[in-house]
Write a protein that holds these residues in place. Structure first.
Motif, short mmCIF file in Angstrom:
data_model
loop_
_atom_site.label_atom_id
_atom_site.label_comp_id
_atom_site.label_asym_id
_atom_site.label_seq_id
_atom_site.Cartn_x
_atom_site.Cartn_y
_atom_site.Cartn_z
N GLY A 181 -29.27 35.54 -2.69
CA GLY A 181 -30.13 35.84 -3.84
C GLY A 181 -31.53 35.27 -3.74
O GLY A 181 -32.18 35.04 -4.77
N PHE A 182 -32.01 35.07 -2.52
CA PHE A 182 -33.38 34.57 -2.33
C PHE A 182 -34.23 35.62 -1.62
O PHE A 182 -33.71 36.44 -0.85
N ARG A 183 -35.53 35.55 -1.88
CA ARG A 183 -36.52 36.32 -1.11
C ARG A 183 -37.21 35.30 -0.21
O ARG A 183 -37.72 34.29 -0.69
N VAL A 184 -37.19 35.57 1.10
CA VAL A 184 -37.74 34.58 2.05
C VAL A 184 -39.24 34.81 2.18
O VAL A 184 -39.69 35.88 2.58
N GLU A 185 -40.01 33.80 1.83
CA GLU A 185 -41.48 33.92 1.93
C GLU A 185 -41.98 33.45 3.27
O GLU A 185 -42.98 33.92 3.77
N MET A 186 -41.29 32.47 3.85
CA MET A 186 -41.73 31.92 5.13
C MET A 186 -40.52 31.31 5.82
O MET A 186 -39.69 30.67 5.16
N ARG A 252 -37.77 25.65 9.32
CA ARG A 252 -38.39 25.33 8.03
C ARG A 252 -38.51 26.64 7.24
O ARG A 252 -38.89 27.67 7.83
N PHE A 253 -38.20 26.62 5.96
CA PHE A 253 -38.36 27.86 5.19
C PHE A 253 -38.80 27.61 3.77
O PHE A 253 -38.60 26.53 3.21
N VAL A 254 -39.43 28.64 3.21
CA VAL A 254 -39.71 28.69 1.77
C VAL A 254 -39.06 29.97 1.26
O VAL A 254 -39.35 31.06 1.78
N ALA A 255 -38.18 29.82 0.29
CA ALA A 255 -37.50 31.00 -0.27
C ALA A 255 -37.60 30.94 -1.79
O ALA A 255 -37.66 29.85 -2.37
N ILE A 256 -37.64 32.11 -2.39
CA ILE A 256 -37.83 32.20 -3.85
C ILE A 256 -36.58 32.82 -4.48
O ILE A 256 -36.09 33.85 -3.98
#
Ligand code: BEZ
Length: 259
Positions: A181-186, A252-256
């Motif tokens: 349920g996440f959208r991966v931004e980076m 490393r990740f950023v997820a929303i």
């Protein structure tokens, strides 16, 4: 965190680079005053305390009581909670108020099944909540683990277990995040060859991070095993003129959190 017997003091003193490298991740998260933030796998609390000092309302969560005891002693201003990331709703932490963000440094690779963990994180985050993490990525500590296995074989202890971590590729982790349920931004993978502290050898690294294996090695065989591991580690290029190093690879990740 599961899968290792932690020595919290040694973790901070001998392997303090784990926490120090995570400091850059805080910039990526950009914690804001008043935000409720979950520090998942908080260990001895370095980052939970840093975010609290910035005005965030932080809950540090870890499964290891020894880590939490040191975190509470060192940072009494922070709330620390014992919970396992595989527990549904992370032990009901998000029930009264969802978190605005989840931060996790050098911890997710201990947490399996990873799909359950990521779903649990999503369940305690508000819609559009940020999930900013760094973990071991594909190939992480391959030479260290191979040196441990090789050394065990050299001394006739090849039957002993070595814990397996979750070290995904970018694609594997992104797929798990999206399914949860996440959208991966980076998401990015990079090598971080890391010098060990002066006087710390490759075998010492395994003693700390593969403590479960060492615990079942008969005491009178331990010096012999350490020598065998270090011999193997030299063959794999883990010792240079500057000393010993660990072959870390990071993801490393950023997820929303998708609404
Ligand atoms: C790490 O990548 O931080 C790590 C992974 C497994 C054992 C120890 C450290």
């Amino acid at each position: 965190m599961a899968g290792n017997a932690w020595d919290a003091r040694e973790y901070d003193e001998q392997f303090g680079f784990v926490g120090r490298y995570g400091d850059a991740l805080l910039d990526l998260l950009d914690p804001r005053p008043g935000e409720r933030i979950l520090d998942l796998g908080c260990g001895t609390g370095r980052h939970a305390a840093a975010m609290t000092a910035l005005g965030a309302r932080v809950v540090g969560v870890d499964a290891d009581e020894r880590m939490l005891a040191k975190a509470r002693a060192d940072h009494p201003e922070v709330e620390f909670v014992a919970a396992n990331a595989t527990d549904p709703g992370l032990g009901s932490l998000g029930v009264n108020e969802p978190f605005a963000a989840c931060f996790s440094n050098a911890a997710l690779h201990w947490m399996t099944p990873q799909d359950t963990v990521l779903r649990n994180v999503r369940s305690v985050l508000a819609d559009s909540g940020r999930f900013v993490a760094e973990m071991g990525g594909a190939g992480n500590i391959a030479a260290l683990d191979a040196s441990l296995r090789g050394g065990l074989g050299d001394v006739g202890l090849e039957a002993l277990d070595v814990v397996a971590n979750h070290f995904p590729t970018v694609g594997e982790q992104a797929a798990l995040l999206e399914a949860a349920g996440f959208r991966v931004e980076m998401a990015t993978w990079f090598r971080r060859p890391t010098p060990l502290a002066a006087g710390t050898t490759a075998a010492d690294w395994t003693r700390h991070f593969r403590a479960g294996t060492w615990a079942v090695v008969p005491v009178e065989r331990r010096d012999e095993l350490a020598e065998a591991i270090n011999r193997r580690a030299v063959e794999r290029g883990l010792r240079t003129a500057d000393g010993w190093s660990a072959d870390y690879c990071r993801l490393r990740f950023v997820a929303i959190a998708a609404g």
